[in-house]
Design a protein around this motif. Structure first.
Motif, short mmCIF file in Angstrom:
data_model
loop_
_atom_site.label_atom_id
_atom_site.label_comp_id
_atom_site.label_asym_id
_atom_site.label_seq_id
_atom_site.Cartn_x
_atom_site.Cartn_y
_atom_site.Cartn_z
N UNK A 175 133.21 17.04 83.36
CA UNK A 175 132.66 16.31 84.49
C UNK A 175 131.14 16.41 84.47
N UNK A 176 130.50 15.61 85.28
CA UNK A 176 129.03 15.68 85.31
C UNK A 176 128.53 16.96 85.94
N UNK A 177 129.45 17.83 86.40
CA UNK A 177 129.02 19.13 86.90
C UNK A 177 128.39 19.95 85.79
N UNK A 178 128.78 19.70 84.54
CA UNK A 178 128.11 20.36 83.42
C UNK A 178 126.63 19.99 83.39
N UNK A 179 126.34 18.73 83.63
CA UNK A 179 124.94 18.28 83.65
C UNK A 179 124.20 18.85 84.85
N UNK A 180 124.88 18.94 85.98
CA UNK A 180 124.25 19.57 87.16
C UNK A 180 123.99 21.05 86.91
N UNK A 181 124.92 21.71 86.20
CA UNK A 181 124.71 23.11 85.83
C UNK A 181 123.46 23.26 84.97
N UNK A 182 123.31 22.41 83.98
CA UNK A 182 122.14 22.47 83.11
C UNK A 182 120.86 22.22 83.90
N UNK A 183 120.93 21.28 84.83
CA UNK A 183 119.73 20.98 85.64
C UNK A 183 119.35 22.17 86.52
N UNK A 184 120.36 22.86 87.06
CA UNK A 184 120.04 24.02 87.90
C UNK A 184 119.47 25.16 87.08
N UNK A 185 119.97 25.33 85.86
CA UNK A 185 119.38 26.34 84.97
C UNK A 185 117.89 26.04 84.77
N UNK A 186 117.57 24.78 84.56
CA UNK A 186 116.17 24.39 84.34
C UNK A 186 115.32 24.56 85.59
N UNK A 187 115.94 24.61 86.77
CA UNK A 187 115.17 24.85 87.98
C UNK A 187 114.73 26.30 88.09
N UNK A 188 115.40 27.21 87.35
CA UNK A 188 115.03 28.61 87.36
C UNK A 188 114.18 28.98 86.15
N UNK A 189 114.52 28.45 84.99
CA UNK A 189 113.81 28.73 83.74
C UNK A 189 113.56 27.40 83.05
N UNK A 190 112.39 27.24 82.44
CA UNK A 190 112.05 25.96 81.82
C UNK A 190 112.83 25.80 80.51
N UNK A 191 114.08 25.34 80.64
CA UNK A 191 114.92 25.03 79.49
C UNK A 191 114.97 23.52 79.34
#
Length: 687
Positions: A175-191
Motif C-alpha cells: 500500500x502507499x503506507x510504505x511511501x508514507x513511511x519513507x516520507x516520515x523517515x525523511x522528516x527525521x533524517x535527510x534520507x
C-alpha cells in the motif's frame, strides 16, 4: 544521550528493539530456524544451521606478504592544476539498496511504527555526509503492485505460492503506507530515496509507484529505476531468448510515453527521474546498450545512468545450482588487496567517461561482496569493511557518482545492518555489519571540509585521487582528497593482518615542495584518535582509525574509538567516546597505520571542527508489548527472506553479475508481531 535525557515526544510511533517483555510472554513461530550463533572462534559452514546473518564461521587471514615495505612517503601537490582528480563527489557517495520484500523489517512495520535503530544508523551518516541515499527495490520491485489495501491489513505482503523463475521471487503487493513511511523517515533524517517502476509487466506499465511516490515523497524521491538487471530477463524466462539491448530500448521508450500520457491520479508525474539501464554485466555489456543510442535518445528522461555488479557469487553453495562451489577460505584473500575493487570497476571506465561527457552521474546501483548473500567468514568480517572502503573510493576515483550496498533479510551474510529475528527481540537488538563501518569511513573521507550542510543544497567540491602508494603495493593503498586544488584529507588502508606490529605502516605525508612545517604541536584528547599534520603555517591535521585485531574478526570493530558491538548489540547508536590526539610534524607528518586498519588523516587548519565531535541526533523508543497473551503466526507471513520461500532454504533474490538462485525462508522481525501482540504506541523520544 541516554534514554533519561531531556527529550520531546515525536508525532509518530516507533518499533521496538528493547522490548520490555516478561518471561511468560510467548509466541509460536513455525518454520523458524535457530538464530543464536554458537559461541566459537571457528566453525565449518556446514556445521551451522541458523540464519546466515549470525553465522560464526571464522577463516584464517592471509599470511603477511613478503616482501612488505612498511615505510613510505606520500608527497601531495597543493595548488595549481592537480592531475588525476576525480569528478566532484559527495559525502553521501555510499548508500544502501534495500530489497523491497524486507522493507517492512528494515524501515518499519508501517508509517506509524518506524524502526528506531534504522533512524539512528541513518542519522550517524547524515551528520557526517549531510544526507543518505537509500534505494527500496531489487528483484522484488519488478512485479510489485500498489494496492489500496492488503488482505491482512499490512503495509506489504508477498504471494509465496506465486514465486517463480530461478530466483523464486514472490510477487509483492503493498500500500502507499510504505511511501508514507519513507516520507516520515525523511522528516527525521535527510534520507533521499530511489524507487523502481515494475518493469517485467510492461503492458501496460504500472505507474502508480511513480505517481504516488512523487506525490508523497516530493523532493526526497531522487530517481526511478526502469528495469532491474534486464540483461538477465531472457536467462530467467521473463522475455524470449532473443531479448536484447534494442528490445530494452523499446520498452524504455514505451515507459516514457506512458509517463508522458498518463491520465491517472497525478497529472504532474515527472518522467525525468528515470534510471537505466541497470544491467548486471551478465549477458550484455554497457557498450551494447550505449550503441542503441540510449543516452542521447532519452537524455531528457534520464536522471542517472546505472549498472549493478557483484565481484563473485555464492549461489552454488547456497542453492545447489550445479555450478562450482567456491570455498570461502579460498576466495577470502581476493578481497584483501587493492586489485579487488579494480577488478570490478575497470570494465566500467569507458562508461563512466561517457557519462561524464553526457553530463550524467553514473551509479553502481546494487553491489556487495558476492551475490546470493555473500560468503560466510568473508562478507561478515573486518576484511569486508576494508574491502568496502577501498572499493568505494576506487569507484569514486573512476568516475562513479555513487554506490549502493545491498541489504537483504536474515538469510544473507553481507548485510550492513540486520534487524533481530523474532525470538531474539525481547532481549537482543540489531546487528551492525562491517559494510556499515565502510559507509561511515567513506562519508567522512568524501564529505566537504569547508561547507556546511545540508549537502543537498551544495555543489560538490570534493575530489579524490588514488596515490598509487608504496610503489603500487596492493596491500597498502592510499588516497588523497582535495577541495579547490588543496589537499584536505588522506586515507590509507593496511590490508595486512599481523598482531606482532611488524607490519604496521609508517607513512610520511608531505604537502607542497618547500618542506616547511611546524616543529611541534599540542597533543589533545577531545573525541577521536587523530594525528596533527600540516606542512605550512599553524595547521592541525588529525586521523581516525577503523581498527580491529584481524581481517577475520567478527563484530566489535571500532571507528575512532566507537563501536556498534557484535550480534544483537546495537540500537544504531555508537558506543564509546571519540578521542583526539595530536602529534608533531618535523617537517613531514609520520602516520602509523596498524595492520590491519584504515586511517583517515585530516590536513586542514580547522581539522578540529571537521573531524571532532561527530554527535548525531539519536532516537529512542517508549513502546511496549503486552506481556501475557501468545500469538500463532501463519508460516507464509514469516517467510520474509530476501524474496521468497522454498523448501527450507535461505537465500537472496539478487543474482548480481554471476548467476541466479532460488531463495528461501528467513525469520521476521519482532516488530511484525507487534500489532498481533497489541503494541502500545506511545511514540518516541529524541535525545
Amino acid at each position: 544521550m541516554h534514554l533519561g535525557s531531556v527529550s520531546h515526544k515525536l508525532g509518530v510511533g516507533f518499533s521496538i528493539f528493547s522490548l520490555l517483555v516478561q518471561v511468560n510472554a510467548a509466541v509460536t513461530v513455525y518454520h523458524q530456524t535457530p538464530t543464536v550463533p554458537t559461541p566459537t572462534s571457528a566453525a565449518a559452514d556446514a556445521e551451522y544451521t541458523g540464519a546466515a546473518a549470525y553465522n560464526p564461521t571464522t577463516l584464517i587471514p592471509p599470511p603477511v606478504p613478503s616482501p612488505l615495505n612498511t615505510q613510505f612517503t606520500l608527497q601531495l601537490q597543493s595548488g595549481g592544476d592537480v592531475q588525476g582528480l576525480s569528478i566532484p563527489q559527495e559525502g553521501s557517495f555510499l548508500g544502501f539498496s534495500i530489497e523491497m520484500s524486507v522493507a517492512n523489517q528494515v524501515l518499519g512495520k508501517n508509517s506509524t511504527f518506524i524502526q528506531v535503530p534504522f533512524l539512528n544508523l541513518m542519522s550517524n551518516l547524515a551528520k557526517r555526509a549531510g544526507r543518505v541515499t537509500v534505494r527500496v527495490g531489487g528483484n522484488t520491485q519488478e512485479t510489485a503492485e500498489l494496492v489500496d489495501s492488503t488482505p491482512d491489513g499490512r503495509m506489504l505482503e508477498k504471494n509465496i505460492s506465486g514465486a517463480s523463475n530461478p530466483t523464486q521471487t514472490p510477487p509483492l503487493v503493498f500500500t502507499n503506507d510504505l511511501l508514507h513511511l519513507m516520507r516520515k523517515i525523511s522528516s527525521f533524517v535527510d534520507v533521499r530515496w530511489f524507487l523502481g517502476i515494475p518493469f517485467l509487466l510492461d503492458t501496460p506499465n504500472r505507474l502508480d509507484i511513480a505517481e504516488q511516490g512523487q506525490a508523497i515523497l516530493g523532493d526526497y524521491l531522487i530517481g526511478l529505476q526502469a528495469g532491474n538487471e534486464p540483461d538477465l530477463y531472457a536467462r530467467h524466462g521473463h522475455r524470449d531468448q532473443s531479448y536484447g539491448p534494442f528490445d530494452y530500448f523499446g520498452e524504455f521508450a514505451n515507459l516514457v510515453d506512458a509517463l508522458t500520457n498518463s491520465s491517472s491520479k497525478n497529472q504532474q508525474t515527472n518522467k525525468n527521474l528515470l534510471i537505466g539501464p541497470n544491467i548486471a554485466y551478465a549477458d550484455w555489456t554497457p557498450e551494447q546498450v550505449w550503441d542503441t543510442g540510449f543516452i542521447d535518445s532519452f537524455d531528457a528522461n534520464l536522471k542517472y545512468l546505472a549498472v549493478e555488479n557483484y565481484p563473485s557469487d555464492n549461489c552454488a553453495a547456497q542453492f545447489n545450482t550445479g555450478g562450482t562451489v567456491r570455498n570461502p577460505q579460498d576466495v577470502f584473500p581476493s578481497y584483501l588487496d587493492h586489485n579487488a575493487g579494480k577488478s570490478i570497476i575497470d570494465k566500467f571506465r569507458n562508461s563512466t567517461a561517457l557519462a561524464a561527457q553526457k553530463g550524467k552521474r553514473f551509479l553502481m546501483f546494487e553491489t556487495n561482496t558476492a551475490s546470493c548473500g555473500g560468503f560466510p567468514g568473508v562478507s561478515d568480517v573486518f576484511g569486508a569493511a576494508l574491502w568496502g572502503i577501498d572499493y568505494s573510493l576506487q569507484m569514486a576515483t573512476a568516475g562513479f557518482g555513487g554506490a549502493l550496498m545491498h541489504v537483504g533479510g536474515q538469510n544473507v551474510f553481507y548485510n550492513p545492518f540486520t534487524p533481530p529475528p523474532t525470538n531474539q527481540s525481547t532481549f537482543h537488538q540489531w546487528t551492525v555489519g562491517p559494510i556499515y563501518y565502510s559507509a561511515l569511513a567513506v562519508a567522512e573521507t568524501l564529505a566537504p571540509a569547508s561547507s556546511s550542510f545540508p549537502a543537498s543544497a551544495q555543489t560538490p567540491t570534493t575530489q579524490i585521487m588514488d596515490l598509487n602508494a608504496n610503489d603500487g603495493d596492493i596491500h597498502t593503498p592510499a588516497y588523497a582528497v582535495y577541495e579547490n586544488g588543496v589537499p584536505v584529507r588522506v586515507g590509507i588502508v593496511n590490508f595486512v593482518t599481523d598482531p606482532s606490529g611488524a607490519s604496521d605502516l609508517s607513512v610520511s605525508i608531505a604537502v607542497g615542495g618547500d618542506g616547511q612545517g611546524p616543529k611541534e604541536v599540542k597533543v589533545k584528547y577531545v573525541f577521536t584518535v587523530f594525528v596533527d599534520c600540516w606542512l605550512w603555517g599553524s595547521c592541525i591535521g588529525m586521523r581516525r582509525y577503523l581498527l580491529a585485531s584481524s581481517v577475520s574478526q567478527k563484530g566489535n570493530y571500532t571507528w575512532a574509538g566507537q563501536t556498534f558491538g557484535g550480534h544483537f548489540d546495537s540500537d544504531g547508536r555508537p558506543i564509546g567516546t571519540e578521542n583526539i590526539t595530536t602529534v608533531s610534524c618535523s617537517p613531514a607528518c609520520i602516520i602509523t597505520v596498524p595492520a590491519p586498519s584504515y586511517v583517515l588523516v585530516f590536513l586542514t587548519p580547522n581539522s578540529d571542527a571537521e573531524a571532532g565531535g561527530v554527535v548525531a541526533a539519536t532516537f529512542s523508543t517508549t513502546a511496549q508489548t503486552r506481556v501475557r497473551n501468545t500469538a500463532t503466526i501463519d508460516p507464509a507471513v514469516l517467510a520474509t527472506s530476501n524474496g521468497g520461500f522454498q523448501k527450507g532454504k535461505l537465500g537472496s533474490t539478487s543474482p548480481g553479475s554471476n548467476s541466479a538462485a532460488s531463495v528461501g525462508p528467513s525469520v521476521v522481525l519482532a516488530t511484525l508481531l507487534a500489532m498481533a501482540l497489541g503494541v502500545g504506541l506511545v511514540g518516541a523520544m529524541r535525545s
